[in-house]
Design an enzyme around this catalytic site. Structure first.
Site, mmCIF file in Angstrom:
data_model
loop_
_atom_site.group_PDB
_atom_site.id
_atom_site.type_symbol
_atom_site.label_atom_id
_atom_site.label_comp_id
_atom_site.label_asym_id
_atom_site.label_seq_id
_atom_site.Cartn_x
_atom_site.Cartn_y
_atom_site.Cartn_z
ATOM 1 N N CYS A 77 8.345 2.540 -2.194
ATOM 2 C CA CYS A 77 8.700 1.273 -2.456
ATOM 3 C C CYS A 77 8.406 0.901 -4.016
ATOM 4 C CB CYS A 77 8.061 0.093 -1.898
ATOM 5 S SG CYS A 77 8.428 -1.510 -2.276
ATOM 6 N N CYS A 80 6.669 -2.453 -4.761
ATOM 7 C CA CYS A 80 5.216 -2.558 -4.328
ATOM 8 C C CYS A 80 4.273 -2.057 -5.165
ATOM 9 C CB CYS A 80 5.029 -1.558 -2.989
ATOM 10 S SG CYS A 80 6.247 -2.236 -1.479
#
Length: 320
Positions: A77, A80
């Protein structure tokens, strides 16, 4: 200002985990004993990795002493990777007033389902064994800090939880030599101050001024959308608005007001779904009004949010 999907009023019990009443009582006894012995409550690391096996002890039980912020993330991700370092740094700055628990969703699918995580990064908090959503997506640092400030305040006022007394920032090279931060933008700071003080018209104007100079400024776009949303719901009778929307499904203005209330209350999917349905059953100026309001609400959440992506696809189907 409440960041994306922030809803401190919607504290709910965790759906598939043990209640933390006993844990809270034990934690309070431990704090009392530590105080009687002239010491501080135990602190430990401020940033921890948590899995399903350790969730009860490391999150539920500790949430009786300190608000636990949960960062749902994954290695693949990219947002993230932008958000996690900010959360870690801010956690250390708060010096024991919050604890950060990092949960890898690929390895902890059950926890992801229990919290109802639809996309990552997603940030929740657990206070006294109760969970509440904070925001989803890589929000601007200014908004994250405002969210954490509010979390600390609510934890103390509603639950009497003041954090890990005496905790200090962790001793590591990164903290010993922090990277210099860019100076705060005065226009955005003024807009935030106006928003926090309830001067919604002043906040709207300040954000518009910023966008006039920098049309692509993401923080200004989000702030403007939020300020305008709060302005629209201010003074509305929520019960009457929802009754009107239910009684008159073809009344576009009634649906717009109800969607605004849904969004302001953190019911993002409900707001999006209501407006997509309205677009699908209207035409002409009424359809344009519903479509444009939906686009405005997308700005509140951010285009990278999975709920926005899904709603955009639904909007396209409704239009064509």
């Amino acid at each position: 200002m409440q960041p994306r999907n922030m809803s401190m009023s919607g504290v709910v019990d965790l759906a598939a985990v043990k209640a933390a009443g006993e844990a809270k009582q034990k934690a309070e006894e431990a704090r009392a004993q530590a105080t009687a012995e002239g010491g501080a409550a135990p602190s430990g690391p401020l940033v921890i990795d948590v899995d399903e096996a350790g969730f009860e002890a490391e999150v539920l039980q500790r949430s009786a002493q300190v608000p636990v912020v949960i960062d749902f993330w994954a290695e693949w991700c990219e947002p993230c990777k932008q958000l996690s370092p900010v959360l870690e740094r801010l956690t250390r700055e708060y010096a024991g007033r919050i604890l950060l628990a990092k949960i890898d969703v690929d390895k902890n699918q059950m926890l992801m389902q229990q919290f109802g995580v639809q996309g990552i990064p997603a940030v929740f908090a657990v206070v006294a064994g109760q969970a509440l959503p904070l925001f989803q997506g890589a929000a601007p640092e200014q908004q994250i800090r405002a969210t954490l400030d509010q979390l600390v305040q609510v934890s103390e006022e509603r639950f009497g939880i003041t954090g890990l007394q005496g905790a200090a920032p962790e001793d590591d090279e990164e903290e010993a030599a922090p990277e210099p931060q860019a100076p705060e933008d005065p226009v955005l700071a003024a807009a935030q101050q106006a928003l926090d003080s309830g001067d919604l018209s002043g906040a709207v104007q300040a954000y518009k001024n910023k966008l006039a100079d920098e049309p692509g400024n993401v923080e200004a776009k989000v702030g403007l959308a939020m300020a305008e949303l709060l302005g629209r719901v201010q003074g509305l009778d929520a019960r009457q608005v929802r009754k009107d929307a239910a009684d008159r499904p073809g009344d576009v203005q009634a649906q717009l007001k109800a969607a605004d209330l849904d969004m302001a209350g953190g019911h993002v999917e409900d707001a999006f779904g209501r407006l997509v349905d309205t677009v699908g059953r209207t035409a002409g100026e009424e359809r344009d009004a519903a479509r444009l309001r939906l686009l405005e609400l997308f700005e509140v959440i951010g285009g990278e949010d999975p709920r926005v992506v899904s709603a955009r696809a639904a909007l396209t189907r409704a239009l064509f």
